[in-house]
Structure formats: C-alpha cells, structure tokens
Design a protein around this motif. Structure first.
Motif, PDB file in Angstrom:
ATOM      1  N   GLN A 172       0.826  -1.207   0.000  1.00 35.38           N
ATOM      2  CA  GLN A 172       0.000   0.000   0.000  1.00 35.38           C
ATOM      3  C   GLN A 172       0.861   1.259   0.000  1.00 35.38           C
ATOM      4  OE1 GLN A 172      -4.175   0.547   1.847  1.00 35.38           O
ATOM      5  NE2 GLN A 172      -2.739   0.961   3.502  1.00 35.38           N
ATOM      6  N   LEU A 173       1.950   1.242   0.769  1.00 37.44           N
ATOM      7  CA  LEU A 173       2.844   2.400   0.827  1.00 37.44           C
ATOM      8  C   LEU A 173       3.565   2.641  -0.497  1.00 37.44           C
ATOM      9  CD1 LEU A 173       4.390   1.759   4.356  1.00 37.44           C
ATOM     10  CD2 LEU A 173       2.948   3.706   3.744  1.00 37.44           C
ATOM     11  N   LEU A 174       3.827   1.560  -1.244  1.00 36.72           N
ATOM     12  CA  LEU A 174       4.553   1.675  -2.502  1.00 36.72           C
ATOM     13  C   LEU A 174       3.647   1.967  -3.694  1.00 36.72           C
ATOM     14  CD1 LEU A 174       7.021  -1.307  -1.969  1.00 36.72           C
ATOM     15  CD2 LEU A 174       7.654   1.120  -2.080  1.00 36.72           C
ATOM     16  N   ASP A 175       2.336   1.837  -3.494  1.00 35.21           N
ATOM     17  CA  ASP A 175       1.376   2.082  -4.566  1.00 35.21           C
ATOM     18  C   ASP A 175       1.110   3.590  -4.674  1.00 35.21           C
ATOM     19  OD1 ASP A 175      -0.695   2.221  -6.354  1.00 35.21           O
ATOM     20  OD2 ASP A 175      -2.078   0.961  -5.206  1.00 35.21           O
ATOM     21  N   THR A 176       1.630   4.199  -5.730  1.00 37.67           N
ATOM     22  CA  THR A 176       1.500   5.659  -5.864  1.00 37.67           C
ATOM     23  C   THR A 176       0.059   6.106  -6.074  1.00 37.67           C
ATOM     24  OG1 THR A 176       1.964   5.462  -8.232  1.00 37.67           O
ATOM     25  CG2 THR A 176       3.833   5.925  -6.783  1.00 37.67           C
ATOM     26  N   SER A 177      -0.816   5.167  -6.461  1.00 33.62           N
ATOM     27  CA  SER A 177      -2.222   5.515  -6.657  1.00 33.62           C
ATOM     28  C   SER A 177      -3.051   5.351  -5.387  1.00 33.62           C
ATOM     29  CB  SER A 177      -2.827   4.658  -7.775  1.00 33.62           C
ATOM     30  OG  SER A 177      -2.873   3.289  -7.390  1.00 33.62           O
ATOM     31  N   SER A 178      -2.429   4.830  -4.332  1.00 30.37           N
ATOM     32  CA  SER A 178      -3.155   4.582  -3.085  1.00 30.37           C
ATOM     33  C   SER A 178      -3.139   5.838  -2.219  1.00 30.37           C
ATOM     34  CB  SER A 178      -2.530   3.416  -2.310  1.00 30.37           C
ATOM     35  OG  SER A 178      -3.067   3.333  -1.007  1.00 30.37           O
ATOM     36  N   LEU A 179      -4.301   6.465  -2.061  1.00 25.47           N
ATOM     37  CA  LEU A 179      -4.386   7.658  -1.222  1.00 25.47           C
ATOM     38  C   LEU A 179      -4.132   7.321   0.239  1.00 25.47           C
ATOM     39  CD1 LEU A 179      -7.488   9.441  -2.814  1.00 25.47           C
ATOM     40  CD2 LEU A 179      -5.062   9.948  -3.164  1.00 25.47           C
ATOM     41  N   VAL A 180      -4.602   6.132   0.664  1.00 25.17           N
ATOM     42  CA  VAL A 180      -4.377   5.700   2.048  1.00 25.17           C
ATOM     43  C   VAL A 180      -2.890   5.496   2.288  1.00 25.17           C
ATOM     44  CG1 VAL A 180      -4.812   3.897   3.742  1.00 25.17           C
ATOM     45  CG2 VAL A 180      -6.666   4.666   2.248  1.00 25.17           C
ATOM     46  N   GLY A 181      -2.228   4.826   1.335  1.00 24.88           N
ATOM     47  CA  GLY A 181      -0.792   4.588   1.467  1.00 24.88           C
ATOM     48  C   GLY A 181       0.000   5.874   1.534  1.00 24.88           C
ATOM     49  N   LYS A 187       2.806  10.481   7.149  1.00 26.04           N
ATOM     50  CA  LYS A 187       2.921  10.498   8.609  1.00 26.04           C
ATOM     51  C   LYS A 187       4.157   9.756   9.105  1.00 26.04           C
ATOM     52  CE  LYS A 187      -1.806  11.259  10.192  1.00 26.04           C
ATOM     53  NZ  LYS A 187      -1.455  12.238  11.233  1.00 26.04           N
ATOM     54  N   GLY A 188       5.014   9.390   8.177  1.00 29.01           N
ATOM     55  CA  GLY A 188       6.277   8.773   8.579  1.00 29.01           C
ATOM     56  C   GLY A 188       6.265   7.266   8.654  1.00 29.01           C
ATOM     57  N   VAL A 189       5.186   6.615   8.175  1.00 33.45           N
ATOM     58  CA  VAL A 189       5.165   5.147   8.141  1.00 33.45           C
ATOM     59  C   VAL A 189       6.136   4.690   7.058  1.00 33.45           C
ATOM     60  CG1 VAL A 189       3.749   3.101   7.764  1.00 33.45           C
ATOM     61  CG2 VAL A 189       2.790   5.084   8.946  1.00 33.45           C
ATOM     62  N   GLN A 190       7.033   3.773   7.417  1.00 33.29           N
ATOM     63  CA  GLN A 190       8.104   3.370   6.514  1.00 33.29           C
ATOM     64  C   GLN A 190       7.821   2.022   5.872  1.00 33.29           C
ATOM     65  OE1 GLN A 190      12.206   4.050   7.980  1.00 33.29           O
ATOM     66  NE2 GLN A 190      11.257   4.560   9.939  1.00 33.29           N
ATOM     67  N   VAL A 191       8.331   1.853   4.657  1.00 32.16           N
ATOM     68  CA  VAL A 191       8.379   0.522   4.047  1.00 32.16           C
ATOM     69  C   VAL A 191       9.418  -0.292   4.807  1.00 32.16           C
ATOM     70  CG1 VAL A 191       9.011  -0.772   1.976  1.00 32.16           C
ATOM     71  CG2 VAL A 191       7.657   1.326   1.781  1.00 32.16           C
ATOM     72  N   ILE A 192       9.016  -1.449   5.279  1.00 33.12           N
ATOM     73  CA  ILE A 192       9.945  -2.356   5.974  1.00 33.12           C
ATOM     74  C   ILE A 192      10.532  -3.294   4.928  1.00 33.12           C
ATOM     75  CG2 ILE A 192      10.122  -4.205   7.696  1.00 33.12           C
ATOM     76  CD1 ILE A 192       7.823  -2.779   9.204  1.00 33.12           C
ATOM     77  N   ASN A 193      11.847  -3.362   4.881  1.00 33.13           N
ATOM     78  CA  ASN A 193      12.553  -4.054   3.803  1.00 33.13           C
ATOM     79  C   ASN A 193      12.509  -5.575   4.005  1.00 33.13           C
ATOM     80  OD1 ASN A 193      14.099  -4.441   1.521  1.00 33.13           O
ATOM     81  ND2 ASN A 193      16.028  -3.867   2.503  1.00 33.13           N
ATOM     82  N   LEU A 194      11.298  -6.132   3.887  1.00 29.93           N
ATOM     83  CA  LEU A 194      11.091  -7.560   4.167  1.00 29.93           C
ATOM     84  C   LEU A 194      11.813  -8.422   3.138  1.00 29.93           C
ATOM     85  CD1 LEU A 194       9.618  -9.681   5.944  1.00 29.93           C
ATOM     86  CD2 LEU A 194       7.704  -9.529   4.320  1.00 29.93           C
ATOM     87  N   ASP A 195      12.757  -9.231   3.599  1.00 29.45           N
ATOM     88  CA  ASP A 195      13.536 -10.094   2.726  1.00 29.45           C
ATOM     89  C   ASP A 195      13.098 -11.545   2.824  1.00 29.45           C
ATOM     90  OD1 ASP A 195      15.842 -11.933   2.006  1.00 29.45           O
ATOM     91  OD2 ASP A 195      16.747 -10.033   1.434  1.00 29.45           O
ATOM     92  N   SER A 196      12.881 -12.032   4.054  1.00 31.25           N
ATOM     93  CA  SER A 196      12.528 -13.446   4.176  1.00 31.25           C
ATOM     94  C   SER A 196      11.787 -13.732   5.472  1.00 31.25           C
ATOM     95  CB  SER A 196      13.784 -14.323   4.108  1.00 31.25           C
ATOM     96  OG  SER A 196      14.412 -14.454   5.381  1.00 31.25           O
TER      97      SER A 196
END
Length: 445
Positions: A172-181, A187-196
């Motif tokens: 959701q955070l990476l979706d540029t069309s998502s207004l919620v994201g 507000k400073g919510v970060q993408v967590i770099n989930l690897d595994s």
C-alpha cells in the motif's frame, strides 16, 4: 528515552541501553506501551560483524505463551544462561555473528510483557507491526537493512501473519495511486525491507501435520518410542481429528476450531504425553525445569534476579518462561487450528524467500509433518517444489560432514536438521549457525 510516532499515537517506545549478555555489542531493551493496556518487552543486539550492513532479524518463540528470552538465553542469542541461573556464558554460535537481532516477548503476558490479554495471532501481528514502525523510526540506521522474521513452534502461526501484515502494508505504501498509502507515508510510516521469513519446527498446517504424529512416534528414523497399543490409538484418532480440522479450515471461527484442538490433542498427542518422554526430543525423557529442560528453570532464575531486572528495565513482578493462561486463551479462541499457511502463497509468489527448517528428533512439530505441508502447499511453484530432489546439506569447513537434507525451488526451502530436537540452535549450534549464515547471505545449501 521515550519515542513516539504520529501515525501510531496510542503507542510509545521506552528504551534503555543495558550491558548484559554481550557487552561487546550495542544493545537496547525496553517496552512498547499501548495506551495503558499492553506492554511488550524487547531486547535488541547489534551484529558482532558489520552492524551498519548486516540484516535485522526479529526472533519469536512460540507456545503460544512462551517468552522469546528462551530463544535468546537457550538457543541463538549472544549468550546462554549457566546451569545455576546466576550468570551467562558467551555463545560463539549466536545468530548475531552476522545479524542485528531483536527478541520480542509477544503476545501480552509472555515473559517480561504484561497487560490486557491478546488471544489471536492476527491481533498480535498488528502490535508487532506497530513495534517495528516505532523501532525503525527511533533507530533509523537499521531501517533500510534487509529484514527477516523468524519464529519457532507456534511461530508457525505468528511468522506468516506478521509477514503478511508487513507485505500488505508495504504494498500500500509503494502504490502511488493509493491515497491511504500516501497518507500513512506522509505520517512517517516506513516501508519495511522484508527479505525473508523463517519457521523452525513450526505448527503451520495442522490438517497435514497431525497425520504425521503417528509416524514420528512409531516409525521414525529413531525407532518406535511408544507401545503398539498407543501407536494404534494415535493412528485410529486421525480420521475424526481431520474431519474437525477441515471444518475449522472452512469456517475459521472458535465454534468450529476449538473442538478440533481438543479432539486432536487428546487423541493424537495424548498417548505420547502419557509416555513421560520429552515431546521436543524423542531421544530423551522429560526432565524437570520447564518444557522438560532444566535450562528453562535456570533462565527463569536468572531473569528474576533483581539486578538483572533493574539493568534490563523489566516492570513485571515475576518473569515466567511460559504462561499457560495465554496458551489456553489462544486455544479457546480457536487460534490453534486455524490455517495460517494460507498467508504464504502470496508472499512466495511476490518473491519473499521462505525457509522452513526442522530438527528431526522433535515430536511436537516433527520434520515429517513439516516437510509434508511444504510439499502440499498450494502456490505457483508447488509442482516443481514437490518434484525437487532432496540434497545433502554439508557443513563448512570440510564440506564433507552431512548435517541435514535440503529441498528448494526458487525462493522456497525446506531443511531437515540431523540430530536436533525442537530447539535446533540448542541441540545443533554449529549447524544452526551455518544455516542462518548461508540463508542471510543467500548462499546455497
């Protein structure tokens, strides 16, 4: 130090810097406070190698209701408690040799955590996600590093749910069309770099796994450990058990899932429990001290020492390794039998790596059942994973000592660990260290 986050106003992070266990690395410990209701304890250790570059790994023990301090002080942490429970010794095979480690006591009322109870895995994952957001905001130097979620036993529920929560929030955070994201990102919510994700001797797909308790107790590579009559009881109990699990999978509510837990555990696990053997290692009798291991009692003694609690900032009157009220709460909510493996196909098909490993002497979440559910998991690569051959896993430095078997296809791996029970890093510390170093560095087994 107290940290807050504008996107999570009901959460606060209290942090201190202890110097226990491994004083050679930077540490943080403290609480995630949720209003005045819930308080989750954590203990963080930097990597011994390259903390600015090595990945971050979150470790969760299972139960449900057991503290992740068990993983820290018995299994994979920088130190292990001594037999008397009055000190610790260095663990040269710690996973923080090549990773920054977070140990989190969750859900509430586990270990040093306390407050209003949480009795389902999905709700628990919401709190873990909030914790990660506050942690990475406060310690932004780790936020861009690869992130891994590992858990043991009931971690087979926690890890898929937490992994799915992180993945969906990231999307959701990476979706540029998502207004919620975009709102949350602002507000400073970060993408967590989930690897595994990693699951060790986990309870993941009960319908498949309960089928293999009979084989582990009565026809494993370690030989039969039960009488013929007990073996027949276990085998005969599976059809009724399977019928109830299927109903739980269909409706996923307490009304359908609680009967499955009681029917299956009484009929299939009950005969083994009556034997007096260690459910976490078919080679051993059940000893006193908690979970059949004296070291569990030593951990409780150590973590209840006044000077240790003061240094770590622990608020609870008494540390408990496992809280059976939490365990019963999850059972009565129907959480035990729910199909948390259903979170995994989306993650696999999106490129998230998943490691499932199992010590082959464990009964309670045995390797037969774990291998079977990985083969039966419905995802885009199922046919190729099922057709893949098991290969020998040999360990450095000689590369001629076989310590297990591995099966892989693309980003999905199953690992059988020879000579280990439920707590793989405890029984086979060198194999465990080799496993995690290869996995984190993306080297083949």
């Amino acid at each position: 130090m107290v940290a807050e986050h504008t996107a999570f106003p009901q959460y606060k992070l209290r942090v201190r810097q202890p110097k226990l266990c491994d004083p050679t690395v930077k540490q943080y410990s403290g609480y995630l406070d949720v209003d005045s209701d819930k308080h989750f304890y954590f203990w963080f250790f930097e990597s011994r190698d390259r903390p600015a570059e090595d990945p971050v790994l979150l470790w969760l023990n299972g139960g449900p209701g057991c503290s992740s301090m068990t993983g820290l002080l018995m299994e994979l942490g920088p130190c292990r408690v001594n037999a008397k429970g009055d000190g610790v010794v260095n663990n040269p095979h710690s996973w923080n040799n090549h990773a920054n480690l977070i140990f989190l006591d969750q859900p509430v009322n586990v270990g040093y955590s306390y407050g209003r109870g949480v009795f389902n895995t999905v709700s628990a994952s919401e709190d873990v996600y909030a914790f990660l957001q506050l942690f990475f905001q406060q310690f932004n130097q780790y936020a861009s590093l690869p992130f891994h979620v590992f858990g043991e036993s009931y971690g087979g529920h926690y890890v898929p749910a937490i992994g799915s929560k992180i993945f969906r929030e990231n999307r959701q955070l990476l979706d540029t069309s998502s207004l919620v994201g975009q709102f949350w990102k602002g507000k400073g919510v970060q993408v967590i770099n989930l690897d595994s994700l990693g699951i060790g001797n986990g309870l993941v797909d009960e319908l498949v796994q309960y089928k293999y308790y009979h084989k582990m107790a009565c026809d494993s590579s370690y030989g039969s450990v039960l009488s013929e009559s007990a073996c027949r009881r276990m085998e005969n109990a599976y059809p009724a058990c399977a019928e109830k699990i299927e109903k739980c999978y269909r409706y996923e509510n307490a009304l359908s899932c609680v009967p499955a837990s009681f029917t299956c555990n009484r009929g299939i696990i009950g005969p083994y429990q009556e034997s007096g053997l260690n459910p976490y290692d078919v080679r051993e009798p059940c000893e006193s001290g908690g979970l059949c291991y004296p070291i569990i009692g030593a951990i409780e003694k150590y973590l209840n020492r006044p000077e240790v609690k003061a240094e770590l900032g622990a608020d609870v009157e008494k540390y408990q390794g496992c809280n059976m009220n939490v365990n019963m709460g999850f059972n009565l909510a129907g959480d035990w039998m729910k199909p948390y493996m259903r979170y995994l196909p989306e993650l696999l098909e999106s490129g998230i790596r998943i490691l499932v490993y199992a010590g082959d002497a464990d009964f309670i979440c045995n390797w037969y059942g774990n291998k079977a559910w990985t083969i039966e998991l419905s995802w885009a690569g199922q046919k190729q994973f099922a057709a893949a051959k098991d290969r020998a896993w040999t360990m450095k430095p000689t590369e001629d000592l076989q310590v297990g078997e591995v099966r892989s296809h693309e980003n999905f791996t199953f690992l059988r660990v020879f000579g280990a029970g439920h707590m793989v890093p405890y029984d086979q510390p060198e194999s465990s260290a080799d496993m995690i170093e290869r996995w984190l560095s993306k080297r083949d087994f």
